[in-house]
Design an enzyme around this catalytic site. Structure first.
Site, mmCIF file in Angstrom:
data_model
loop_
_atom_site.group_PDB
_atom_site.id
_atom_site.type_symbol
_atom_site.label_atom_id
_atom_site.label_comp_id
_atom_site.label_asym_id
_atom_site.label_seq_id
_atom_site.Cartn_x
_atom_site.Cartn_y
_atom_site.Cartn_z
ATOM 1 N N ALA A 1 12.799 -0.130 11.302
ATOM 2 C CA ALA A 1 13.613 0.882 11.586
ATOM 3 C C ALA A 1 13.583 1.941 10.530
ATOM 4 O O ALA A 1 13.886 3.112 10.362
ATOM 5 C CB ALA A 1 15.131 0.273 11.359
ATOM 6 N N LYS A 2 12.777 1.563 9.398
ATOM 7 C CA LYS A 2 12.320 2.322 8.427
ATOM 8 C C LYS A 2 11.498 3.650 8.659
ATOM 9 O O LYS A 2 11.223 4.628 7.945
ATOM 10 C CB LYS A 2 11.486 1.645 7.029
ATOM 11 C CG LYS A 2 12.551 0.436 6.724
ATOM 12 C CD LYS A 2 13.718 0.957 6.068
ATOM 13 C CE LYS A 2 14.358 -0.310 5.468
ATOM 14 N NZ LYS A 2 15.733 0.141 4.715
#
Length: 432
Positions: free
Chosen positions: A106-107
């Site tokens: 998700a980063k």
């Protein structure tokens, strides 16, 4: 002699009749084909030609599906139903599969948002020697290293020296400069986030080096939560058709829980937001009781080391700016022990073939617990943050044997493990 007759121009009636029939037949075929062709013309202006339906915008439509660079692959991740948890709880438990971003987590979303915002502000210039500095437990660093390589920057990543070797190896293979530092409290200037900030400042104060330094500052940079409010939240809403009762996730920087909550609660005022928190983190107490630690202590001033956990990426002992903007929207919190997260990781492999990282296991424990609390018939969305491949040498090493002749542990037993002692190790900090 056979019977013959000629007209005034010397043409036999038989020949004249044949010519006439040929002309009529040819005209009829043209009329028939015109009718058929009109029927093969569709409402979207496509026509039948060369053995297939062709659309005027075919080339443009195909080109619109082509993504440009790794940046174009970020976002629009799928939402999957976790069958085992859904069947066991009677709720539809859905997971946003963020590990399908190109950087594997998700980063990627926040790394891209931070870099693009810095470019817009004139703080970064491609291919000019500029360096992006960040303090991270791994995944944000990997995403930044990928984005920096794609956009013409270098990445310098400071991280705790007990970060899993898989993450360190990935960073180095992406060309990042990796600086390991001993675990320390955030009030210690040698703590990895503070170290990254200092490195950026030193670069900007040194006229002898080429290029500027940018401290990404994922914990406080509001491009973080805005990326999730602008993209992750709307994607979840669209993929569920607006049918979401509960959103469950952990918090490291706090960007995901804040950004998604701010978007979804505007659309769904009755939505419940639940924090999943690992050992050693103070956010559980903050949400449940309004204080990070004891009421007599100021937040962010504790100098003893935190309790460590096998979980990387979530859990923190301060309120970041990214968490603060969404904190009023968080309705509840669930503490998840290391034993519960280890057992859940194994459970997901054995029942779903789903191989996830430590923070995802925490999310799934909390989602299942909350599902059993509110009863069947609800829709709960959580996040699959990254793959278990980044956690082999630390988290998954502690999971133990998977499958084989041992019977699978039922979900009820996993969720009752909170009464047993955690596998947390004392006197080393959470990797937030």
């Amino acid at each position: 002699m056979g019977w013959q007759m000629t007209g005034r121009f010397g043409i036999s009636p038989q020949l004249l009749l044949g010519l006439s029939l040929g002309v009529l037949l040819s005209a009829s075929c043209r009329q028939i084909w015109a009718v058929v062709a009109s029927r093969l013309t569709r409402d979207d202006d496509s026509t039948y030609a060369q053995g297939r339906i062709q659309t005027k915008g075919d080339d443009e439509a195909v080109k619109s599906e082509i993504r440009v660079g790794v940046e174009g692959l970020i976002g629009n991740t799928p939402l999957m139903k976790v069958k085992s948890l859904s069947d066991a709880t009677g709720c539809e438990i859905l997971a946003k599969v963020e590990m399908m971003n190109p950087g594997g987590s998700a980063k990627d979303r926040i790394a891209l948002a931070i870099v693009e915002q810095a470019e817009a502000d004139g703080l970064l210039r491609p291919n000019s020697g500029d360096v992006v500095y960040e303090g991270t437990s791994g995944s944000t660093g990997i995403s930044l290293a990928m984005i920096c390589r794609a956009k013409g920057y270098r990445a310098h990543i400071c991280l705790p020296d007990d970060t899993s070797t898989e993450k360190v190896d990935l960073l180095e293979k992406l060309g990042a400069e990796v600086e390991k530092v001993p675990p320390a409290s955030i009030v210690d200037r040698r703590q990895y986030v503070n170290q990254a900030r200092a490195r950026a400042t030193d670069r900007n104060n040194d006229d002898s080096v080429e290029g500027r330094g940018l401290f990404a500052d994922q914990f406080e940079n509001e491009a973080n939560w805005k990326a999730h409010c602008d993209h992750t939240g709307p994607e979840i809403y669209k993929q569920t058709g607006g049918n979401v009762d509960v959103f469950v996730t952990g918090a490291g920087t706090g960007g995901t829980i804040s950004g998604v909550s701010r978007y979804l609660k505007q659309k769904l005022p009755k939505l419940k937001v639940v924090l999943a928190d690992p050992p050693g983190s103070g956010l559980y107490n903050k949400v449940k009781y309004g204080v990070m630690f004891d009421i007599m202590e100021r937040e962010g001033t504790r100098r003893r080391h935190q309790v460590d956990t096998l979980v990387e990426g979530i859990g923190i002992n301060r309120v970041t700016r990214n968490f603060d903007v969404g904190m009023p929207l968080v309705d509840d919190a669930i503490r998840v022990t290391d034993k519960e997260s280890l057992a859940m990781a194994k459970f997901l492999v054995e029942h779903d073939g789903l191989f996830v990282g430590s923070s995802t296991a925490v999310n799934c424990v909390a989602a299942a617990k909350y599902a059993l609390k509110i009863g069947p018939g609800h829709t709960i969305v959580t996040i699959i943050c990254d793959s278990g491949t980044r956690h082999l040498s630390k988290f998954w090493k502690a999971v133990g044997p998977v499958g084989g002749e041992l019977p699978a542990v039922p979900l009820e037993d996993i969720l009752n493990l909170s009464s047993t002692a955690s596998t947390s190790r004392a006197n080393t900090p959470v990797n937030g």
